[in-house]
Design an enzyme around this catalytic site. Structure first.
Site, PDB file in Angstrom:
ATOM      1  N   ASP A 244     -26.858  -1.041  -3.210  1.00 25.82           N
ATOM      2  CA  ASP A 244     -27.566   0.787  -3.044  1.00 25.82           C
ATOM      3  C   ASP A 244     -29.123   1.214  -2.580  1.00 25.82           C
ATOM      4  O   ASP A 244     -29.662   0.004  -3.093  1.00 25.82           O
ATOM      5  CB  ASP A 244     -26.681   0.746  -4.433  1.00 25.82           C
ATOM      6  CG  ASP A 244     -27.228   2.490  -4.462  1.00 25.82           C
ATOM      7  OD1 ASP A 244     -26.832   2.913  -4.040  1.00 25.82           O
ATOM      8  OD2 ASP A 244     -28.019   3.267  -5.931  1.00 25.82           O
ATOM      9  N   GLU A 285     -27.176  -0.958   2.215  1.00 29.08           N
ATOM     10  CA  GLU A 285     -27.300   1.158   2.199  1.00 29.08           C
ATOM     11  C   GLU A 285     -28.395   1.336   3.027  1.00 29.08           C
ATOM     12  O   GLU A 285     -29.824   1.920   2.073  1.00 29.08           O
ATOM     13  CB  GLU A 285     -27.159   2.247   1.043  1.00 29.08           C
ATOM     14  CG  GLU A 285     -26.861   2.953   1.924  1.00 29.08           C
ATOM     15  CD  GLU A 285     -26.780   4.015   0.780  1.00 29.08           C
ATOM     16  OE1 GLU A 285     -26.434   5.381   0.161  1.00 29.08           O
ATOM     17  OE2 GLU A 285     -28.117   3.757  -0.426  1.00 29.08           O
TER      18      GLU A 285
HETATM   19  C1  NOJ Z   1     -26.840   6.308  -2.871  1.00 30.97           C
HETATM   20  C2  NOJ Z   1     -25.036   5.624  -3.014  1.00 30.97           C
HETATM   21  O1  NOJ Z   1     -24.385   5.861  -2.092  1.00 30.97           O
HETATM   22  C3  NOJ Z   1     -25.342   7.368  -3.557  1.00 30.97           C
HETATM   23  O2  NOJ Z   1     -24.445   7.702  -4.200  1.00 30.97           O
HETATM   24  C4  NOJ Z   1     -26.620   7.270  -5.169  1.00 30.97           C
HETATM   25  O3  NOJ Z   1     -26.496   8.688  -5.917  1.00 30.97           O
HETATM   26  C5  NOJ Z   1     -27.334   6.688  -4.929  1.00 30.97           C
HETATM   27  N1  NOJ Z   1     -27.604   5.564  -4.287  1.00 30.97           N
HETATM   28  C6  NOJ Z   1     -28.176   6.554  -5.858  1.00 30.97           C
HETATM   29  O4  NOJ Z   1     -28.359   5.318  -7.036  1.00 30.97           O
END
Ligand code: NOJ
Length: 564
Positions: A244, A285
């Site tokens: 993440d 991500e």
């Molecule tokens: C990216 C995630 O995809 C999102 O859903 C999340 O709220 C944020 N990061 C913070 O963790």
């Protein structure tokens, strides 16, 4: 009120970042320069199982409730594994995916799980460690790998580490977070407040005050997260992680993304992960422009990263009924990454659902899926996309929950998700968009997903071949060659909402051998034809469907077979 009811629902200012992102994408398009060199097939690496995988993203809380508490759980996922892949290559009644990504499954403060309370405890709403082990075993028995979300960047503000840290500089955990005396007068990448007051100090929390960032310049934090990682790999047998907020791990003053320190931390982390399990995959991500994402792959910081630009521009092109934007981006992606080493997708849990972005038009959703499964890259499906679930976050007061509603299994009350009161109301489209109804319909979106996934997996050129873009005399057609040394496939999409006729296609120089080829139709409606490829692997101005036309939003997939 019990602990489960206390799960908070928090929201993030993604709308602003999306606006900036769209402006960036547009600028990039205007400045994009010429065509890339043709790409050859990626090297074969024995343990890179993920190169040929098709992933499926699951939000466990919304997938299937097995114990009638209104919330999805791990046992519910186990019960639905045969839907994803029954493990028997002879059947074609499953979706055929070979890997799943579970959104956070550890104990967290909010319903979505991205504010972790305990990195090694299974979220109580979802079940137990024993349930998780059973899920892993049952998935592996069917040939499904499992990766889990790992939220390295921040904890919950209710995590015991932060509760301790915020007591003051004498706390053992003080240096596990990022503190400053005076509030610096700058904001985050999407204009958000990032420094939050605690007594006479301020702490850094990129996303929200409830998500304080961990301090990865402190070796103790790195050591702790290495231990967490080891636990999931060794004790829980996961096959990798979706990392993440990967680009935000370590800030450098006002530079809050893509710092050298973040990249270096990841390089060492990936080495550590592969030292434990060389087959484990790290999917980053990195929600950014391709020019900033690809360097993570080149540097060996992650194995794969999501291609956000490609996803956005594919949807834009489908809505514009013109493939130009997507074609330009695909060219940039093919030139920018090592062969096929990026993750493709249409939407995820942070975006409006595919159907809702396409005016609920099933023919364009079908074309989106056909494109996803025929371009290079490792495809990810967001749960429910395969049945055309709808959901939009909304403009004024965006609600992420709208795109995370319960999976629609059956045309019965609560869509077969639960026999109790669901934690979140089922989307009203469930009577038509559900697995049971589409399972039986040969022309349903679900059937289309199943066919395309199988096609990809039975044709190495589609699963791991290189790609060369074709030129076309029709601006609404998009064509490309997918090729390995042993198989060549042409893919032709009509992005127009009208039939397109008399299109001529040109293949620039490629690696395919000179000769006359018959075309075998793998998918779509056309008569077979012949193509002559010259000594440079080219063909010029060929009508690949003699006297034929391409129906709106349809695809033709042709396999080249050397003539006798
Ligand atoms: C990216 C995630 O995809 C999102 O859903 C999340 O709220 C944020 N990061 C913070 O963790």
């Amino acid at each position: 009120m019990n602990a489960k009811d206390e799960k908070r629902i928090s929201r993030f200012p993604f709308a602003v970042s999306r606006l900036l992102f769209a402006v960036f994408s547009f600028t990039l398009l205007l400045t994009a320069c010429g065509e890339p060199e043709p790409i050859t097939a990626p090297p074969t690496a024995g343990s890179d199982w993920w190169r040929e995988a098709v992933f499926y993203e699951i939000f466990v809380r919304s997938y299937r409730d097995s114990d009638r508490d209104g919330m999805g759980d791990l046992q519910g996922v186990i019960e639905k594994l045969d839907y994803l892949n029954d493990g028997d290559p002879a059947t074609d009644t499953d979706l055929g995916v070979t890997a799943v990504w579970l959104m956070p499954i550890t104990e967290a403060a909010s319903y979505h799980g991205y504010d972790t309370l305990d990195y090694t405890a299974i979220e109580a709403d979802y079940g137990t460690e024993a349930d998780f082990r059973r899920l892993i075993d049952a998935a592996h028995e069917r040939g499904i790998r499992v990766i889990v979300d790992l939220v390295l960047n921040h904890t919950s503000s209710l995590h015991p580490w932060f509760v301790d840290a915020r007591t003051g500089p004498d706390s053992d955990k003080w240096d596990w977070y990022v503190w400053i005396d005076e509030n610096p007068a700058y904001f985050g990448p999407w204009g958000q407040t990032v420094w939050h007051q605690n007594g006479r100090f301020h702490y850094f929390g990129l996303f929200t005050p409830e998500m304080p960032d961990l301090n990865y310049t402190n070796p103790d934090v790195t050591a702790e997260m290495y231990a967490v990682t080891r636990f999931w790999l060794e004790e829980m047998s996961v096959d990798g992680f979706r990392l993440d907020a990967t680009r935000h791990l370590i800030e450098d003053g006002e530079q809050m993304s893509n710092t050298t320190a973040t990249r270096d931390w990841l390089i060492a982390y990936r080495d550590f992960v592969h030292g434990i399990n060389p087959d484990a995959v790290l999917v980053g991500e990195i929600w950014d422009e391709t020019v900033r994402v690809a360097p993570y792959i080149d540097a060996g910081a992650v194995d794969l990263a999501f291609e956000f630009n490609l996803a956005e521009l594919l949807l834009l092109s489908l809505n514009q009924t013109n493939p130009a934007s997507f074609r330009g981006q695909l060219a940039e992606v093919l030139a920018g990454y090592p062969g096929g080493q990026y993750a493709t997708f249409l939407t995820n849990h942070d975006m409006d659902r595919l159907m809702s972005q396409l005016d609920e038009d099933p023919t364009r959703a079908r074309l989106a899926a056909t494109t996803l499964f025929t371009i290079p890259g490792v495809p990810f499906i967001y749960y429910g996309e395969e049945i055309g679930m709808t959901g939009a976050r909304g403009a004024l007061q965006p609600r992420d929950e709208n795109v995370r509603t319960p999976m629609q299994w059956e045309p019965v009350e609560n869509a077969g998700f639960t026999d109790a009161l669901p934690w979140l109301r089922v989307n009203q489209g469930y009577l038509g968009q559900n697995v049971i109804v589409q399972d039986a319909a040969p022309d349903s979106l679900l059937t289309h997903y199943r066919q395309l996934i199988r096609l990809r997996q039975t044709h190495p050129a589609l699963a791991r071949g290189g790609a060369v873009l074709l030129e076309s005399s029709c601006d609404r057609m998009l064509g490309y060659l997918r090729a390995t040394a042993d198989e060549q496939i042409l893919v032709l999409h009509n992005f127009a909402d009208d039939p397109v006729r008399d299109c001529a296609f040109t293949l620039p120089a490629s690696d395919i051998a000179a000769g006359v080829y018959e075309t075998a139709v793998l998918f779509g409606d056309a008569a077979a034809g012949q193509i002559t490829v010259d000594k440079d692997g080219r063909f010029q101005d060929v009508q690949l469907t003699p006297n034929g036309e391409h129906a709106p939003f349809t695809t033709l997939i042709l396999q080249l077979q050397p003539g006798s």
